[in-house]
Design an enzyme around this catalytic site. Structure first.
Site, PDB file in Angstrom:
ATOM      1  N   GLU A 145       3.278   4.017  53.901  1.00  0.00           N
ATOM      2  CA  GLU A 145       3.642   3.337  55.142  1.00  0.00           C
ATOM      3  C   GLU A 145       4.971   2.612  54.955  1.00  0.00           C
ATOM      4  O   GLU A 145       5.187   1.976  53.922  1.00  0.00           O
ATOM      5  CB  GLU A 145       2.527   2.346  55.511  1.00  0.00           C
ATOM      6  CG  GLU A 145       2.811   1.441  56.674  1.00  0.00           C
ATOM      7  CD  GLU A 145       3.067   2.195  57.972  1.00  0.00           C
ATOM      8  OE1 GLU A 145       4.087   1.910  58.630  1.00  0.00           O
ATOM      9  OE2 GLU A 145       2.241   3.071  58.330  1.00  0.00           O
ATOM     10  N   ASN A 178       9.350   5.374  52.239  1.00  0.00           N
ATOM     11  CA  ASN A 178       9.996   6.149  53.293  1.00  0.00           C
ATOM     12  C   ASN A 178       9.903   7.612  52.877  1.00  0.00           C
ATOM     13  O   ASN A 178      10.723   8.113  52.110  1.00  0.00           O
ATOM     14  CB  ASN A 178      11.455   5.719  53.448  1.00  0.00           C
ATOM     15  CG  ASN A 178      12.164   6.443  54.584  1.00  0.00           C
ATOM     16  OD1 ASN A 178      11.676   7.454  55.099  1.00  0.00           O
ATOM     17  ND2 ASN A 178      13.328   5.945  54.979  1.00  0.00           N
ATOM     18  N   THR A 179       8.883   8.307  53.345  1.00  0.00           N
ATOM     19  CA  THR A 179       8.635   9.669  52.882  1.00  0.00           C
ATOM     20  C   THR A 179       9.688  10.649  53.382  1.00  0.00           C
ATOM     21  O   THR A 179       9.863  11.714  52.790  1.00  0.00           O
ATOM     22  CB  THR A 179       7.248  10.152  53.327  1.00  0.00           C
ATOM     23  OG1 THR A 179       7.141  10.042  54.752  1.00  0.00           O
ATOM     24  CG2 THR A 179       6.160   9.328  52.677  1.00  0.00           C
ATOM     25  N   ASP A 192       5.290   8.732  65.205  1.00  0.00           N
ATOM     26  CA  ASP A 192       6.191   8.276  66.268  1.00  0.00           C
ATOM     27  C   ASP A 192       6.748   9.495  67.000  1.00  0.00           C
ATOM     28  O   ASP A 192       7.354  10.367  66.390  1.00  0.00           O
ATOM     29  CB  ASP A 192       7.337   7.477  65.635  1.00  0.00           C
ATOM     30  CG  ASP A 192       8.155   6.713  66.661  1.00  0.00           C
ATOM     31  OD1 ASP A 192       8.240   7.192  67.814  1.00  0.00           O
ATOM     32  OD2 ASP A 192       8.707   5.661  66.311  1.00  0.00           O
ATOM     33  N   GLU A 214      -6.659   3.907  63.882  1.00  0.00           N
ATOM     34  CA  GLU A 214      -6.528   2.900  64.946  1.00  0.00           C
ATOM     35  C   GLU A 214      -5.991   3.527  66.233  1.00  0.00           C
ATOM     36  O   GLU A 214      -6.475   3.244  67.334  1.00  0.00           O
ATOM     37  CB  GLU A 214      -5.612   1.766  64.483  1.00  0.00           C
ATOM     38  CG  GLU A 214      -5.525   0.633  65.497  1.00  0.00           C
ATOM     39  CD  GLU A 214      -4.672  -0.517  65.019  1.00  0.00           C
ATOM     40  OE1 GLU A 214      -3.456  -0.320  64.900  1.00  0.00           O
ATOM     41  OE2 GLU A 214      -5.215  -1.608  64.777  1.00  0.00           O
ATOM     42  N   GLU A 215      -4.988   4.402  66.094  1.00  0.00           N
ATOM     43  CA  GLU A 215      -4.409   5.055  67.272  1.00  0.00           C
ATOM     44  C   GLU A 215      -5.433   5.967  67.938  1.00  0.00           C
ATOM     45  O   GLU A 215      -5.503   6.059  69.169  1.00  0.00           O
ATOM     46  CB  GLU A 215      -3.168   5.853  66.877  1.00  0.00           C
ATOM     47  CG  GLU A 215      -1.947   5.004  66.588  1.00  0.00           C
ATOM     48  CD  GLU A 215      -1.477   4.230  67.806  1.00  0.00           C
ATOM     49  OE1 GLU A 215      -1.503   4.793  68.921  1.00  0.00           O
ATOM     50  OE2 GLU A 215      -1.093   3.061  67.646  1.00  0.00           O
TER      51      GLU A 215
END
Length: 282
Positions: free
Chosen positions: A122, A157-158, A180, A256-257
């Site tokens: 994350e 930051n993948t 996103d 959660e989303e």
């Protein structure tokens, strides 16, 4: 920034109000860790990442899986002035949840796959800290059963550094849950699925490994399907096989989303893609 500092102060005050035993067992409260949903992956974030997978100290994230049957507990990595050494795990991390958010998928899968190491990745600082705090609490609550020792979370930051963490063909599953959507055309380059990034997923996935995707945005779903199907290293998993996969069932309900979409009566678009064998060189 002021808001973030205020939340950090409030969660520190909350922790101090608890006894030491309560601090070990209490689950973190999301209200102290909430952070704006969008983060620019092209910005220069203050990140710590390994120079290569060989120098990643996974043992600090999975202490219960540190190898004990070696001649030496430590394996030297690239020489440095501080003589860095990395402890080896008894097994490799196999599952990565990229953009794991508050970790709903990780905490649902961990007890179902107790012998498989899962990691959430994350980019948001506060959200990462929430998942790490929850892991510590869940481990403390389940000491007798030894649960949640196989799950970890790190800030990364993948889009920039995925191959720094994983070797070729290391992973068996990658999850991309409600990424996103970056609706504006000029922002599409920041989407987590692209021709270039799919090549990196293919690199770290073993043949037969699966990329799982889910979104409530149909345009993004179509984009991800288009880009994975067009990539020579992937094929789409058939719907019948997909629906039998327990990971798909968990992915639909535990993030959660996903729960938010459910509450709002929205639609969830799911697609899975299998990593193909590399073609034989002539």
């Amino acid at each position: 920034m002021a808001g973030e500092a205020n939340k950090k102060q409030k969660r520190e005050e909350y922790r101090k109000s608890l006894s030491k035993e309560q601090q070990k067992l209490a689950l973190p409260k999301k209200k102290f860790y909430r952070q704006r949903a969008h983060a620019n992956p092209f910005s220069d974030h203050s990140l710590t990442y390994p120079a290569s997978p060989a120098s990643m100290d996974w043992a600090s994230y999975y202490p219960a899986f540190v190898a004990k049957n070696e001649e030496s507990e430590y394996v030297a990595t690239q020489p440095r002035e501080d003589t860095l050494a990395v402890r080896k795990l008894s097994k490799a991390v196999e599952i990565a949840d990229i953009g794991c958010g508050f970790g709903g998928l990780l905490f649902a899968l961990a007890p179902r796959l107790p012998e498989t190491l899962l990691v959430g990745m994350e980019i948001r600082t506060s959200v990462t800290e929430f998942v790490q705090e929850k892991i510590r609490a869940m481990r403390s609550q389940n000491v007798s059963r030894g649960e949640y020792q196989n799950v970890a979370c790190l800030r990364a930051n993948t889009m920039k550094f995925l191959p720094n963490f994983f070797t070729k063909s290391q992973l068996s599953k990658i999850f991309l849950c409600f990424p996103d959507p970056h609706f504006k055309t000029r922002k599409h380059k920041a989407r987590i699925v692209s021709t270039t990034l799919n090549s990196e997923y293919a690199y770290v996935l073993k043949p037969g490994g699966i990329v799982y995707t889910i979104t409530d945005v149909e345009d993004l779903h179509n984009w991800m399907v288009e880009h994975f199907v067009a990539h020579p290293s992937f094929e789409r998993v058939g719907e019948e096989e997909q629906e039998k996969d327990v990971c798909v069932q968990v992915m639909r309900t535990e993030t959660e989303e996903g729960k938010k979409v459910e509450r709002n009566g929205g639609h969830k678009f799911v697609a899975c893609f299998r990593r193909l064998e590399d073609p034989t060189w002539p």
